[in-house]
Motif scaffolding. Sequence first.
Motif, PDB file in Angstrom:
ATOM      1  N   THR A  63       0.877  -1.167   0.000  1.00 41.18           N
ATOM      2  CA  THR A  63       0.000   0.000   0.000  1.00 41.18           C
ATOM      3  C   THR A  63       0.916   1.219   0.000  1.00 41.18           C
ATOM      4  O   THR A  63       1.416   1.615   1.065  1.00 41.18           O
ATOM      5  N   TYR A  78      -2.396  -6.711   6.858  1.00 37.81           N
ATOM      6  CA  TYR A  78      -2.766  -5.822   5.763  1.00 37.81           C
ATOM      7  C   TYR A  78      -3.627  -4.666   6.296  1.00 37.81           C
ATOM      8  O   TYR A  78      -4.272  -4.796   7.342  1.00 37.81           O
ATOM      9  N   HIS A  80      -6.510  -3.518   5.591  1.00 39.76           N
ATOM     10  CA  HIS A  80      -7.910  -3.824   5.885  1.00 39.76           C
ATOM     11  C   HIS A  80      -8.055  -4.729   7.105  1.00 39.76           C
ATOM     12  O   HIS A  80      -9.148  -4.866   7.653  1.00 39.76           O
ATOM     13  N   GLN A  81      -6.961  -5.342   7.547  1.00 38.62           N
ATOM     14  CA  GLN A  81      -6.988  -6.170   8.747  1.00 38.62           C
ATOM     15  C   GLN A  81      -6.610  -5.377   9.999  1.00 38.62           C
ATOM     16  O   GLN A  81      -7.185  -5.578  11.063  1.00 38.62           O
ATOM     17  N   LEU A  85      -6.379   2.092   7.418  1.00 32.97           N
ATOM     18  CA  LEU A  85      -6.750   2.041   6.003  1.00 32.97           C
ATOM     19  C   LEU A  85      -6.064   3.104   5.168  1.00 32.97           C
ATOM     20  O   LEU A  85      -5.803   2.901   3.980  1.00 32.97           O
ATOM     21  N   SER A 382      -2.786  -3.090  -2.523  1.00 29.78           N
ATOM     22  CA  SER A 382      -4.121  -2.565  -2.255  1.00 29.78           C
ATOM     23  C   SER A 382      -4.060  -1.083  -1.905  1.00 29.78           C
ATOM     24  O   SER A 382      -3.122  -0.625  -1.257  1.00 29.78           O
ATOM     25  N   VAL A 384      -6.991   0.802  -0.082  1.00 31.23           N
ATOM     26  CA  VAL A 384      -8.312   0.502   0.456  1.00 31.23           C
ATOM     27  C   VAL A 384      -9.249   1.689   0.350  1.00 31.23           C
ATOM     28  O   VAL A 384     -10.433   1.543   0.045  1.00 31.23           O
ATOM     29  N   ARG A 398      -6.902  -3.025  -6.296  1.00 28.50           N
ATOM     30  CA  ARG A 398      -6.246  -4.217  -5.782  1.00 28.50           C
ATOM     31  C   ARG A 398      -5.363  -4.766  -6.888  1.00 28.50           C
ATOM     32  O   ARG A 398      -5.672  -4.607  -8.082  1.00 28.50           O
ATOM     33  N   ASP A 457     -10.393  -9.640   2.665  1.00 27.56           N
ATOM     34  CA  ASP A 457     -10.606  -8.310   2.115  1.00 27.56           C
ATOM     35  C   ASP A 457     -12.002  -8.224   1.485  1.00 27.56           C
ATOM     36  O   ASP A 457     -12.620  -9.254   1.186  1.00 27.56           O
ATOM     37  N   ARG A 458     -12.472  -7.008   1.290  1.00 24.51           N
ATOM     38  CA  ARG A 458     -13.756  -6.790   0.613  1.00 24.51           C
ATOM     39  C   ARG A 458     -13.499  -5.850  -0.553  1.00 24.51           C
ATOM     40  O   ARG A 458     -13.110  -4.694  -0.380  1.00 24.51           O
TER      41      ARG A 458
END
Length: 462
Positions: A63, A78, A80-81, A85, A382, A384, A398, A457-458
């Motif tokens: 990122t 990551y 998102h985890q 963000l 990514s 995000v 992504r 991830d979404r």
Amino acid sequence: MQTGVETERQGTLGGERPNVLWILCDQMRAQATSIYGDSNVSTPEIDRLAKEGVRFVGAVSGTPWCTPFRGALLTGQYPHQSGVLGNYYPLPAEAKTIAHQFRDHGYRTCWIGKWHLAGRGTDAAELPPELRRDSRRFVPPERRGGFEHWFAYENNNKPYDCWVHTHESASGEAYRLSGYETDSLTDLAIDWIEKQTRGQDGNEKPFFAALSVQPPHSPYDLPPGAQGARTPDSIRFRPNVPGVDWVREQAARELVGYYAAIERLDWNVGRIRRALERLGIDKKTYIVFFSDHGDMHGSHGQFRKSCPWEEAVRIPFIIGGPPDMSGAASIADDPLNHVDIAPTTLGLCGIPKPNWMVGSDYSGNATGVKPATPPPDSAYLSLVVPSGVRDGLDRPFRGIVTRDGWKYVALERQPWLLFRLTDDPYEQVNLAHVRRYHPFREPLHRRLAQWIEETGDRFALE
């Protein structure tokens, strides 16, 4: 995770537990070193560190943006985890970091320099006007990621006006560093290491320390002694900088200060190495040199970061320091990512990766110990949330970079970029929408979907 025997071999240098020093800079792309062939800059100390140790040519910033990288760096998770963000998303106070793991294994820990993980909350509005700037904000102990010693600031873009708080100040007191930031922060790092080495506090623990400097990040102010050493007319552009007048004028003007800052950082790397030698700990101290992301400087007509091109995502990553690293791989092509730095650093010291870190341990490239499990075939990219800055990307993406030289990036429900980096290192031929290359794009698309699923991830890939 390594076996017990491997951990014992990996965790000692000359029979002693090693020290580790991170040297982390901001916005330095891997290509901006002389060891990578950039004729605009001379980096003899960084080059020597790489030649004596191991250089990870496959290292990327998953990122390429300050705060989310740093969140991934410390947690091994990551963005998102980890919840970090984008810029100004704080590292949660309860988050476990590499500092906690080192402290649990008997190490002294210290953070020196830029932090940029405190977020922007209501506390800033309650501060006096002179303290509302990120450069003067006080980061309380519970928001320091587990580091016990602290000589740091939240964020700053003025290398001649740098203020730091320390672990000894209980509230908002800060003091201004004299001179140029990289020099003064290096002074602090050398002084702290010297005190630990000489046992001035009666403690002989090994140490893990991070020296985090803002330059060569914008505004590209010239460091001491650099005036007149380089001019915009002398800059040699990368082949992917278009011949558009305003693009080249801006890039040339900014690159003068950028390269000068890198050379000043290089000089300070040499200062640190000489200090370690003087203190007699160079044989048991790993230096891990890297950047949080790169800087476009006009390539593809783009500036700054938060985009997926090579100039933004490809970072220097070097493990060196000890004069005898006979087990080192010299050059490693592993797709090392931001989440891998913490596990790899722990692995150098024989400390197991905790279960909350998702990254891979690549320390075997430096120690000669083979990993128990094969490393990933690719690195996950990514963004995000959009960066929100003038030169930043205005939508999430992504992507993946593979060990065998492919890069594939998608926007939501839209393939975007496909490059064969082995043939096209400057990414001048986008193959993503060429039907002839669909047989290459489709498996990469599936692998990207797998990364999204595996990491929880979404993202609307389809």
